[in-house]
Motif scaffolding. Structure first.
Motif, PDB file in Angstrom:
ATOM      1  N   GLN A   1       0.849  -1.186   0.000  1.00 12.49           N
ATOM      2  CA  GLN A   1       0.000   0.000   0.000  1.00 12.49           C
ATOM      3  C   GLN A   1       0.884   1.234   0.000  1.00 12.49           C
ATOM      4  O   GLN A   1       1.661   1.444   0.933  1.00 12.49           O
ATOM      5  N   ALA A   2       0.757   1.997  -1.062  1.00  9.48           N
ATOM      6  CA  ALA A   2       1.485   3.250  -1.188  1.00  9.48           C
ATOM      7  C   ALA A   2       0.632   4.383  -0.613  1.00  9.48           C
ATOM      8  O   ALA A   2      -0.590   4.271  -0.544  1.00  9.48           O
ATOM      9  N   PRO A   3       1.263   5.482  -0.213  1.00 14.64           N
ATOM     10  CA  PRO A   3       0.499   6.609   0.348  1.00 14.64           C
ATOM     11  C   PRO A   3      -0.585   7.084  -0.611  1.00 14.64           C
ATOM     12  O   PRO A   3      -0.330   7.301  -1.799  1.00 14.64           O
ATOM     13  N   GLY A   4      -1.797   7.193  -0.097  1.00 13.95           N
ATOM     14  CA  GLY A   4      -2.909   7.680  -0.900  1.00 13.95           C
ATOM     15  C   GLY A   4      -3.499   6.682  -1.869  1.00 13.95           C
ATOM     16  O   GLY A   4      -4.375   7.028  -2.665  1.00 13.95           O
ATOM     17  N   LYS A   5      -3.015   5.449  -1.820  1.00 13.18           N
ATOM     18  CA  LYS A   5      -3.502   4.430  -2.750  1.00 13.18           C
ATOM     19  C   LYS A   5      -4.094   3.256  -1.990  1.00 13.18           C
ATOM     20  O   LYS A   5      -3.828   3.056  -0.811  1.00 13.18           O
ATOM     21  N   GLU A   6      -4.886   2.446  -2.699  1.00 16.87           N
ATOM     22  CA  GLU A   6      -5.457   1.256  -2.086  1.00 16.87           C
ATOM     23  C   GLU A   6      -4.408   0.159  -1.987  1.00 16.87           C
ATOM     24  O   GLU A   6      -3.446   0.123  -2.756  1.00 16.87           O
ATOM     25  N   ARG A   7      -4.650  -0.741  -1.048  1.00 17.53           N
ATOM     26  CA  ARG A   7      -3.772  -1.894  -0.924  1.00 17.53           C
ATOM     27  C   ARG A   7      -3.933  -2.778  -2.156  1.00 17.53           C
ATOM     28  O   ARG A   7      -5.054  -3.019  -2.615  1.00 17.53           O
ATOM     29  N   GLU A   8      -2.821  -3.283  -2.688  1.00 20.11           N
ATOM     30  CA  GLU A   8      -2.867  -4.105  -3.893  1.00 20.11           C
ATOM     31  C   GLU A   8      -2.060  -5.374  -3.715  1.00 20.11           C
ATOM     32  O   GLU A   8      -1.062  -5.412  -2.994  1.00 20.11           O
ATOM     33  N   LEU A   9      -2.508  -6.423  -4.417  1.00 18.96           N
ATOM     34  CA  LEU A   9      -1.793  -7.697  -4.394  1.00 18.96           C
ATOM     35  C   LEU A   9      -0.496  -7.563  -5.178  1.00 18.96           C
ATOM     36  O   LEU A   9      -0.486  -7.014  -6.283  1.00 18.96           O
TER      37      LEU A   9
ATOM     38  N   TYR B   1       4.773  -2.953   2.696  1.00 21.56           N
ATOM     39  CA  TYR B   1       4.521  -4.309   2.210  1.00 21.56           C
ATOM     40  C   TYR B   1       3.998  -5.172   3.361  1.00 21.56           C
ATOM     41  O   TYR B   1       4.609  -5.221   4.433  1.00 21.56           O
ATOM     42  N   TYR B   2       2.874  -5.833   3.089  1.00 22.95           N
ATOM     43  CA  TYR B   2       2.200  -6.645   4.098  1.00 22.95           C
ATOM     44  C   TYR B   2       2.178  -8.108   3.689  1.00 22.95           C
ATOM     45  O   TYR B   2       1.951  -8.444   2.520  1.00 22.95           O
ATOM     46  N   CYS B   3       2.314  -8.944   4.667  1.00 21.42           N
ATOM     47  CA  CYS B   3       2.186 -10.384   4.508  1.00 21.42           C
ATOM     48  C   CYS B   3       0.773 -10.793   4.920  1.00 21.42           C
ATOM     49  O   CYS B   3       0.243 -10.296   5.919  1.00 21.42           O
ATOM     50  N   HIS B   4       0.171 -11.691   4.148  1.00 21.54           N
ATOM     51  CA  HIS B   4      -1.198 -12.141   4.424  1.00 21.54           C
ATOM     52  C   HIS B   4      -1.278 -13.655   4.302  1.00 21.54           C
ATOM     53  O   HIS B   4      -0.668 -14.243   3.395  1.00 21.54           O
ATOM     54  N   ALA B   5      -2.022 -14.261   5.204  1.00 22.85           N
ATOM     55  CA  ALA B   5      -2.235 -15.705   5.176  1.00 22.85           C
ATOM     56  C   ALA B   5      -3.731 -15.990   5.054  1.00 22.85           C
ATOM     57  O   ALA B   5      -4.533 -15.402   5.783  1.00 22.85           O
ATOM     58  N   ARG B   6      -4.085 -16.884   4.155  1.00 18.72           N
ATOM     59  CA  ARG B   6      -5.491 -17.292   3.987  1.00 18.72           C
ATOM     60  C   ARG B   6      -5.597 -18.806   4.129  1.00 18.72           C
ATOM     61  O   ARG B   6      -4.896 -19.547   3.445  1.00 18.72           O
ATOM     62  N   GLY B   7      -6.502 -19.223   5.010  1.00 13.77           N
ATOM     63  CA  GLY B   7      -6.641 -20.636   5.324  1.00 13.77           C
ATOM     64  C   GLY B   7      -7.348 -21.426   4.232  1.00 13.77           C
ATOM     65  O   GLY B   7      -7.946 -20.844   3.323  1.00 13.77           O
ATOM     66  N   PRO B   8      -7.325 -22.754   4.327  1.00 10.99           N
ATOM     67  CA  PRO B   8      -7.894 -23.617   3.286  1.00 10.99           C
ATOM     68  C   PRO B   8      -9.390 -23.460   3.089  1.00 10.99           C
ATOM     69  O   PRO B   8      -9.897 -23.717   1.992  1.00 10.99           O
ATOM     70  N   THR B   9     -10.102 -23.032   4.121  1.00 10.32           N
ATOM     71  CA  THR B   9     -11.537 -22.853   3.973  1.00 10.32           C
ATOM     72  C   THR B   9     -11.884 -21.457   3.481  1.00 10.32           C
ATOM     73  O   THR B   9     -13.024 -21.190   3.123  1.00 10.32           O
ATOM     74  N   GLY B  10     -10.911 -20.574   3.492  1.00  9.75           N
ATOM     75  CA  GLY B  10     -11.149 -19.205   3.061  1.00  9.75           C
ATOM     76  C   GLY B  10     -11.834 -18.333   4.091  1.00  9.75           C
ATOM     77  O   GLY B  10     -12.104 -17.155   3.828  1.00  9.75           O
ATOM     78  N   THR B  11     -12.099 -18.888   5.251  1.00  9.20           N
ATOM     79  CA  THR B  11     -12.830 -18.129   6.264  1.00  9.20           C
ATOM     80  C   THR B  11     -11.913 -17.527   7.320  1.00  9.20           C
ATOM     81  O   THR B  11     -12.362 -16.729   8.139  1.00  9.20           O
ATOM     82  N   ASP B  12     -10.663 -17.931   7.336  1.00  6.58           N
ATOM     83  CA  ASP B  12      -9.739 -17.365   8.306  1.00  6.58           C
ATOM     84  C   ASP B  12      -8.548 -16.781   7.571  1.00  6.58           C
ATOM     85  O   ASP B  12      -8.007 -17.396   6.649  1.00  6.58           O
TER      86      ASP B  12
END
Length: 117
Positions: free
Chosen positions: A38-46, A93-104
């Motif tokens: 996420q850059a200043p003034g911008k949305e977070r992007e993959l 820069y952010y790290c993100h984890a998504r579980g196998p069910t997609g709910t966590d």
């Protein structure tokens, strides 16, 4: 649960950085891992994503050929190798984890990358 990023720094255009994200508190090897920014003034992007086994990766068009995502499930760590950095890569820069069910899912606190001469 924790995701702890490191490796952010100030670097000149054309330089390289290696980001790390160490996970704890969940079964890392079952989670899809993604780097966002996420850059200043911008949305977070993959930026880049990698499947739980590391067999498949996905990249934003803006970083293809310059960035490489990888993971070490034995070390509960995901990496982002960044080469040929440009001022436009400046962001948290952010790290993100998504579980196998997609709910966590979990987020790290972010690490600052600044590309400037």
């Amino acid at each position: 649960v924790q995701l702890v990023e490191s490796g952010g720094d100030l670097v000149q255009p054309g330089g390289s950085l290696w980001l790390s994200c160490v996970a704890s508190g969940f079964t890392f090897s079952r989670y899809v891992m993604t780097w966002y920014r996420q850059a200043p003034g911008k949305e977070r992007e993959l930026v880049a994503a990698i499947t739980s086994t590391g067999g498949r990766t996905n990249y934003a068009d803006s970083v293809k050929g310059r960035f490489t995502i990888s993971r070490d499930n034995a070390q509960n760590t995901v990496y982002l190798q960044m080469n040929s950095l440009e001022p436009e890569d400046t962001a948290v820069y952010y790290c993100h984890a998504r579980g196998p069910t997609g709910t966590d899912d979990y987020w790290g606190q972010g690490t600052q990358v600044t590309v400037s001469s």
